[in-house]
Design a protein around this motif. Structure first.
Motif, PDB file in Angstrom:
ATOM      1  N   ILE A   7       0.675  -1.183   0.091  1.00 43.06           N
ATOM      2  CA  ILE A   7      -0.065   0.013   0.134  1.00 43.06           C
ATOM      3  C   ILE A   7       0.902   1.136  -0.047  1.00 43.06           C
ATOM      4  N   GLY A   8       0.852   1.944  -1.215  1.00 38.52           N
ATOM      5  CA  GLY A   8       1.537   3.023  -1.316  1.00 38.52           C
ATOM      6  C   GLY A   8       2.842   2.810  -2.551  1.00 38.52           C
ATOM      7  N   GLY A   9       2.706   3.741  -3.409  1.00 36.62           N
ATOM      8  CA  GLY A   9       3.833   3.432  -4.682  1.00 36.62           C
ATOM      9  C   GLY A   9       4.746   4.478  -4.242  1.00 36.62           C
ATOM     10  N   GLY A  40       6.099   9.940  -6.447  1.00 35.25           N
ATOM     11  CA  GLY A  40       6.063  11.429  -6.426  1.00 35.25           C
ATOM     12  C   GLY A  40       7.056  12.142  -5.709  1.00 35.25           C
ATOM     13  N   LYS A  41       7.641  11.671  -4.522  1.00 38.89           N
ATOM     14  CA  LYS A  41       8.572  12.394  -3.823  1.00 38.89           C
ATOM     15  C   LYS A  41       9.765  11.847  -4.311  1.00 38.89           C
ATOM     16  N   VAL A  42      10.303  10.812  -4.813  1.00 47.08           N
ATOM     17  CA  VAL A  42      11.337  10.397  -5.315  1.00 47.08           C
ATOM     18  C   VAL A  42      11.558  11.577  -6.665  1.00 47.08           C
ATOM     19  N   CYS A  50      17.701  13.382  -6.815  1.00 45.35           N
ATOM     20  CA  CYS A  50      17.442  12.286  -5.941  1.00 45.35           C
ATOM     21  C   CYS A  50      18.691  11.911  -5.161  1.00 45.35           C
ATOM     22  N   ASN A  51      18.609  12.298  -3.881  1.00 45.27           N
ATOM     23  CA  ASN A  51      19.882  12.047  -2.781  1.00 45.27           C
ATOM     24  C   ASN A  51      19.596  10.577  -2.458  1.00 45.27           C
ATOM     25  N   VAL A  52      20.064   9.894  -3.187  1.00 50.07           N
ATOM     26  CA  VAL A  52      19.834   8.356  -3.056  1.00 50.07           C
ATOM     27  C   VAL A  52      20.281   7.769  -1.672  1.00 50.07           C
ATOM     28  N   GLN A 132      -4.518   5.595  -8.487  1.00 52.75           N
ATOM     29  CA  GLN A 132      -5.709   6.054  -8.238  1.00 52.75           C
ATOM     30  C   GLN A 132      -6.371   5.122  -7.343  1.00 52.75           C
ATOM     31  N   LYS A 133      -5.961   4.400  -6.479  1.00 55.89           N
ATOM     32  CA  LYS A 133      -6.569   3.176  -5.688  1.00 55.89           C
ATOM     33  C   LYS A 133      -6.090   3.336  -4.226  1.00 55.89           C
ATOM     34  N   PRO A 134      -6.785   4.470  -3.708  1.00 57.83           N
ATOM     35  CA  PRO A 134      -6.513   4.594  -2.271  1.00 57.83           C
ATOM     36  C   PRO A 134      -7.131   3.552  -1.194  1.00 57.83           C
ATOM     37  N   PHE A 162       2.582  -1.973   4.514  1.00 55.08           N
ATOM     38  CA  PHE A 162       2.248  -0.514   4.641  1.00 55.08           C
ATOM     39  C   PHE A 162       3.290   0.310   4.422  1.00 55.08           C
ATOM     40  N   THR A 163       3.195   0.919   3.063  1.00 52.37           N
ATOM     41  CA  THR A 163       4.289   2.078   2.897  1.00 52.37           C
ATOM     42  C   THR A 163       3.724   3.424   2.300  1.00 52.37           C
ATOM     43  N   SER A 164       3.026   3.691   3.387  1.00 52.24           N
ATOM     44  CA  SER A 164       2.067   4.955   2.936  1.00 52.24           C
ATOM     45  C   SER A 164       2.533   6.259   3.199  1.00 52.24           C
ATOM     46  N   GLU A 168      -1.875  11.207   7.381  1.00 54.51           N
ATOM     47  CA  GLU A 168      -3.033  11.157   8.642  1.00 54.51           C
ATOM     48  C   GLU A 168      -3.914  10.096   8.527  1.00 54.51           C
ATOM     49  N   PHE A 169      -4.578  10.204   7.211  1.00 58.80           N
ATOM     50  CA  PHE A 169      -5.755   8.990   7.092  1.00 58.80           C
ATOM     51  C   PHE A 169      -5.229   7.660   7.509  1.00 58.80           C
ATOM     52  N   MET A 170      -4.018   7.106   6.866  1.00 62.13           N
ATOM     53  CA  MET A 170      -3.714   5.847   7.070  1.00 62.13           C
ATOM     54  C   MET A 170      -3.262   5.767   8.475  1.00 62.13           C
ATOM     55  N   ALA A 382       7.370  -0.085   6.346  1.00 58.58           N
ATOM     56  CA  ALA A 382       8.645   0.551   5.887  1.00 58.58           C
ATOM     57  C   ALA A 382       8.422   1.878   5.525  1.00 58.58           C
ATOM     58  N   GLY A 383       9.566   2.657   5.541  1.00 58.02           N
ATOM     59  CA  GLY A 383       9.467   3.862   5.221  1.00 58.02           C
ATOM     60  C   GLY A 383       8.840   5.070   6.081  1.00 58.02           C
ATOM     61  N   GLU A 384       8.629   6.340   5.587  1.00 58.06           N
ATOM     62  CA  GLU A 384       8.115   7.244   6.465  1.00 58.06           C
ATOM     63  C   GLU A 384       6.825   6.922   7.318  1.00 58.06           C
TER      64      GLU A 384
HETATM   65  C1  FAD Z   1      10.616  18.064  -1.232  1.00 55.56           C
HETATM   66  C2  FAD Z   1      11.511  16.743  -0.812  1.00 55.56           C
HETATM   67  C3  FAD Z   1      12.823  16.369  -1.135  1.00 55.56           C
HETATM   68  C4  FAD Z   1      13.314  15.132  -0.572  1.00 55.56           C
HETATM   69  N1  FAD Z   1      14.562  14.907  -0.887  1.00 55.56           N
HETATM   70  C5  FAD Z   1      15.150  13.924  -0.174  1.00 55.56           C
HETATM   71  C6  FAD Z   1      16.329  13.289  -0.676  1.00 55.56           C
HETATM   72  O1  FAD Z   1      16.987  13.931  -1.645  1.00 55.56           O
HETATM   73  N2  FAD Z   1      16.913  12.247  -0.182  1.00 55.56           N
HETATM   74  C7  FAD Z   1      16.244  11.456   0.972  1.00 55.56           C
HETATM   75  O2  FAD Z   1      16.863  10.533   1.578  1.00 55.56           O
HETATM   76  N3  FAD Z   1      15.214  12.046   1.440  1.00 55.56           N
HETATM   77  C8  FAD Z   1      14.590  12.979   0.704  1.00 55.56           C
HETATM   78  N4  FAD Z   1      13.170  13.505   1.204  1.00 55.56           N
HETATM   79  C9  FAD Z   1      12.606  12.550   2.017  1.00 55.56           C
HETATM   80  C10 FAD Z   1      11.886  11.325   1.295  1.00 55.56           C
HETATM   81  O3  FAD Z   1      11.457  11.669   0.225  1.00 55.56           O
HETATM   82  C11 FAD Z   1      10.934  10.605   2.193  1.00 55.56           C
HETATM   83  O4  FAD Z   1      11.794  10.166   3.455  1.00 55.56           O
HETATM   84  C12 FAD Z   1      10.789   9.279   1.438  1.00 55.56           C
HETATM   85  O5  FAD Z   1      10.060   9.763   0.135  1.00 55.56           O
HETATM   86  C13 FAD Z   1       9.708   8.311   2.303  1.00 55.56           C
HETATM   87  O6  FAD Z   1       9.420   7.229   1.530  1.00 55.56           O
HETATM   88  P1  FAD Z   1       7.916   6.371   1.364  1.00 55.56           P
HETATM   89  O7  FAD Z   1       7.700   5.517   0.586  1.00 55.56           O
HETATM   90  O8  FAD Z   1       8.054   5.879   2.856  1.00 55.56           O
HETATM   91  O9  FAD Z   1       6.823   7.423   1.598  1.00 55.56           O
HETATM   92  P2  FAD Z   1       6.314   8.199   0.106  1.00 55.56           P
HETATM   93  O10 FAD Z   1       7.450   8.399  -0.890  1.00 55.56           O
HETATM   94  O11 FAD Z   1       5.854   9.604   0.631  1.00 55.56           O
HETATM   95  O12 FAD Z   1       5.382   7.320  -0.515  1.00 55.56           O
HETATM   96  C14 FAD Z   1       4.087   6.992  -0.002  1.00 55.56           C
HETATM   97  C15 FAD Z   1       3.189   6.664  -1.066  1.00 55.56           C
HETATM   98  O13 FAD Z   1       2.001   6.076  -0.180  1.00 55.56           O
HETATM   99  C16 FAD Z   1       0.842   6.780  -0.839  1.00 55.56           C
HETATM  100  N5  FAD Z   1      -0.484   6.596  -0.130  1.00 55.56           N
HETATM  101  C17 FAD Z   1      -0.704   7.182   0.936  1.00 55.56           C
HETATM  102  N6  FAD Z   1      -1.840   6.952   1.389  1.00 55.56           N
HETATM  103  C18 FAD Z   1      -2.294   5.934   0.484  1.00 55.56           C
HETATM  104  C19 FAD Z   1      -3.469   5.229   0.580  1.00 55.56           C
HETATM  105  N7  FAD Z   1      -4.460   4.957   1.495  1.00 55.56           N
HETATM  106  N8  FAD Z   1      -3.676   4.223  -0.362  1.00 55.56           N
HETATM  107  C20 FAD Z   1      -2.868   4.024  -1.350  1.00 55.56           C
HETATM  108  N9  FAD Z   1      -1.568   4.598  -1.483  1.00 55.56           N
HETATM  109  C21 FAD Z   1      -1.367   5.631  -0.271  1.00 55.56           C
HETATM  110  C22 FAD Z   1       1.048   8.073  -1.313  1.00 55.56           C
HETATM  111  O14 FAD Z   1       0.331   8.719  -2.165  1.00 55.56           O
HETATM  112  C23 FAD Z   1       2.431   8.127  -1.572  1.00 55.56           C
HETATM  113  O15 FAD Z   1       2.762   7.917  -2.922  1.00 55.56           O
HETATM  114  C24 FAD Z   1      12.580  14.494   0.612  1.00 55.56           C
HETATM  115  C25 FAD Z   1      11.415  14.875   0.999  1.00 55.56           C
HETATM  116  C26 FAD Z   1      10.712  16.140   0.292  1.00 55.56           C
HETATM  117  C27 FAD Z   1       9.470  16.228   0.599  1.00 55.56           C
END
Ligand code: FAD
Length: 412
Positions: A7-9, A40-42, A50-52, A132-134, A162-164, A168-170, A382-384
Motif C-alpha cells: 500500500i503506497g507507491g 512523486g517524492k522521489v 534524488c539524493n539516494v 488512483q486506488k486509495p 504498509f508503505t504509505s 494522517e488517514f492511514m 517500511a518508510g516514513e
Molecule cells: C521535497 C522533498 C525532497 C526530499 N529529498 C530527499 C532526498 O533527496 N533524499 C532523502 O533521503 N530524502 C528526501 N526526502 C524525504 C523522502 O522523500 C522520504 O523520506 C521518502 O519519500 C519516504 O518514502 P516512503 O515510500 O515511505 O513515502 P512516500 O514516498 O511519501 O510514498 C508513500 C506513498 O503512499 C501513497 N499513499 C498514501 N496513502 C495511501 C492510501 N490510502 N492508499 C494507497 N496509497 C497511499 C502516497 O500517495 C505515496 O505515493 C525529501 C522529501 C521532500 C518532501
C-alpha cells in the motif's frame, strides 16, 4: 488472492515490491497507489536529482543521523546499508556518485533514472501497479490474511505491507486496529527570525557556528532530550526569513517535538565563531592592543563575513570607534555578541521544499528483524509511515531502502 499487497507507491513501496519478487518469484505481488502518479517524492527529491543515500559505511556512525529510530536501525543497517544500496543500483547499471559533503546521487543527476529503474524492474518482474486506488480500510481475518477495501472493490491478500508515507488517514486507520501512533510533527525546517543584526544580510553564511537553545529540565525530560543535544554546529545561513543552513536543520530535526510543543516560539543563542566567551575576550583584548589606531569595522574578527561584523559593531554602537578606544565593557559585550547572540524564533519555514515527518508508527510495535507488526501478524511496515526520520543527506531514503529490503527477506 494476492500473496503480498503493497500500500503506497513511493520509495519504500517500490523497493519492497521489487525485492520481494526477486527473492520469491512465485509470489503474486501488487502495488496500490492513491495518486495518479507513483514515486512523486522521489521525482522531486534532492532538487530533482534524488539524493539516494550517503557515503557513510560505518553503521554505528550512520545511525547518529537519525534523531528518531537510531537504536532500531542498527540491526536494519547491519543487514542492508549504503554499501548495499550502491551495489543494488550498480547491478541495474546505475552508478552513484559522491559529492564533497557525502551525499550520493545517480551519475545522471536526474531522479528520473531511479524512477525508470523501478518502473522497468516492475515490468520485468510482472508486478502490477494500480494507481488512483486509495486503500479505504482493511480487515485482518482469523486465518491471518487480510481483506482490503478500495472504492467499489475488495481484494484479499496473505501479507500486507504498509508503505504509505506520512498520511494522517492511514495512521488513523492503523490506530483503530490497535497500532500505536506517535503524533506526527514536521521536521527539517528553518527558523523565522526578525532581528536588526541579520536584517538585510540574506545570503551571507558562516562556515562554522553553533546554534543552541535551552529549555527547563521537565520539558527536556518529557521529550527525552539531553541539554547538549539542543546545541548543533555547522554552516549557518542567513535568509530572508531568518536562519537556515545545516546547523539549524540539524537542530530542527533533533528538537522537532519540543519546538512543536512550543508552537515554534522559542529563543536560541548563536555562537558565530565557535569559541568560548573567555577566549574571545582574550582575543579581542589582543586585537585592541595590536590594532589600537584602526577602526573596528575595518578589522573583522576571525573569519566573520565583513558585513555581519559591521552589523555587529553598529548594533553595539562601536562602528566609528578605533580598537584602542573600546572600553572593557564594550569588549565584554562584543564577546558576548560573538559567542552568545540571542534571537527569538517566531515560526518556521520549509527548507528548499524539503521536509520529513517526525512521528508515525511507534517503533515499540514493530519487530525490526522482519519489519512486522507485533500486534497483527503478516502486517509489515517500511518508510516514513514509521516514527523514523533523519537529517538531510540521503538518510531518509536509505532507511526506506533498508527497511523494505528486510521485509523482502522475511516475508515468505
Ligand atoms: C521535497 C522533498 C525532497 C526530499 N529529498 C530527499 C532526498 O533527496 N533524499 C532523502 O533521503 N530524502 C528526501 N526526502 C524525504 C523522502 O522523500 C522520504 O523520506 C521518502 O519519500 C519516504 O518514502 P516512503 O515510500 O515511505 O513515502 P512516500 O514516498 O511519501 O510514498 C508513500 C506513498 O503512499 C501513497 N499513499 C498514501 N496513502 C495511501 C492510501 N490510502 N492508499 C494507497 N496509497 C497511499 C502516497 O500517495 C505515496 O505515493 C525529501 C522529501 C521532500 C518532501
Amino acid at each position: 488472492m494476492l500473496d503480498v499487497a503493497i500500500i503506497g507507491g513511493g520509495a519504500a513501496g517500490f523497493f519492497a515490491a521489487i525485492n520481494i519478487k526477486y527473492q520469491h518469484p512465485n509470489l503474486k505481488v501488487a502495488i496500490f497507489e492513491k495518486s495518479k502518479t507513483v514515486l512523486g517524492k522521489v521525482s522531486i527529491s534532492g532538487g530533482g536529482r534524488c539524493n539516494v543515500t550517503h557515503s557513510c559505511f560505518d553503521n554505528s556512525q550512520l545511525i547518529s543521523y537519525y534523531p528518531r529510530g537510531n537504536k532500531e536501525l542498527l540491526t536494519v543497517f547491519n543487514r542492508f546499508n549504503p554499501q548495499n544500496t550502491i551495489e543494488w543500483f550498480k547491478q541495474r547499471n546505475i552508478n552513484l556518485k559522491t559529492e564533497s559533503d557525502g551525499r550520493m546521487f545517480p551519475e545522471s543527476n536526474q531522479s528520473e533514472t531511479i524512477i525508470n529503474c523501478f518502473l522497468s524492474e516492475c515490468k520485468q518482474l510482472h508486478i502490477p501497479i494500480y494507481i488512483q486506488k486509495p486503500l479505504l480500510d482493511f480487515h485482518s481475518k482469523e486465518d491471518m490474511s487480510f481483506t482490503l477495501f478500495f472504492e467499489n472493490e475488495t481484494v484479499n491478500c496473505h501479507k500486507l505491507v504498509f508503505t504509505s508515507g506520512s498520511s494522517e488517514f492511514m495512521w488513523n486507520m492503523l490506530k483503530k486496529k490497535g497500532i500505536p501512533i506517535i503524533e506526527p510533527v514536521p521536521s527539517l525546517f528553518t527558523f523565522n527570525i526578525k532581528h536588526p543584526l541579520i536584517n538585510g544580510l540574506q545570503g551571507l553564511s558562516v562556515k562554522h557556528a553553533t546554534v543552541s537553545c535551552t529549555f527547563d529540565k521537565d520539558l527536556l525530560k518529557k521529550h527525552q532530550l539531553k541539554k547538549d543535544q539542543l546545541s548543533q554546529s555547522g554552516p549557518l545561513l542567513i535568509t530572508h526569513w531568518g536562519l537556515s543552513g545545516p546547523a539549524v536543520l540539524k537542530l530542527s530535526s533533533i528538537g522537532a517535538r519540543i519546538f512543536n510543543d512550543q508552537s515554534y516560539q522559542f529563543s536560541i543563542q548563536v555562537n558565530w565563531i565557535n569559541d568560548s566567551l573567555d577566549n574571545t575576550i582574550l582575543q579581542l583584548k589582543k586585537l585592541k592592543e595590536s590594532n589600537s589606531k584602526k577602526k573596528t569595522t575595518n578589522t573583522p574578527f576571525t573569519n566573520l563575513p565583513s558585513r555581519l561584523w559591521e552589523s555587529m559593531c553598529a548594533l553595539l554602537k562601536i562602528e566609528t570607534k578605533n580598537w584602542g578606544d573600546l572600553s572593557q565593557n564594550e569588549i565584554n559585550k562584543l564577546a558576548i555578541f560573538l559567542t552568545e547572540s540571542p534571537f527569538d524564533v517566531n515560526g518556521k519555514s520549509t527548507f528548499k521544499e524539503e521536509f520529513v515527518t517526525a512521528g508515525g508508527i511507534d517503533l515499540k510495535a514493530v519487530d525490526f528483524k522482519s519489519m512486522q507488526s507485533k500486534q497483527i501478524k503478516n502486517l509489515f511496515f517500511a518508510g516514513e509511515v514509521l516514527n523514523i526520520d533523519a537529517l538531510t543527506g540521503g538518510f531518509n531514503f536509505q532507511a526506506a531502502w533498508s527497511e523494505a529490503w528486510i521485509i523482502s527477506q522475511n516475508i515468505a
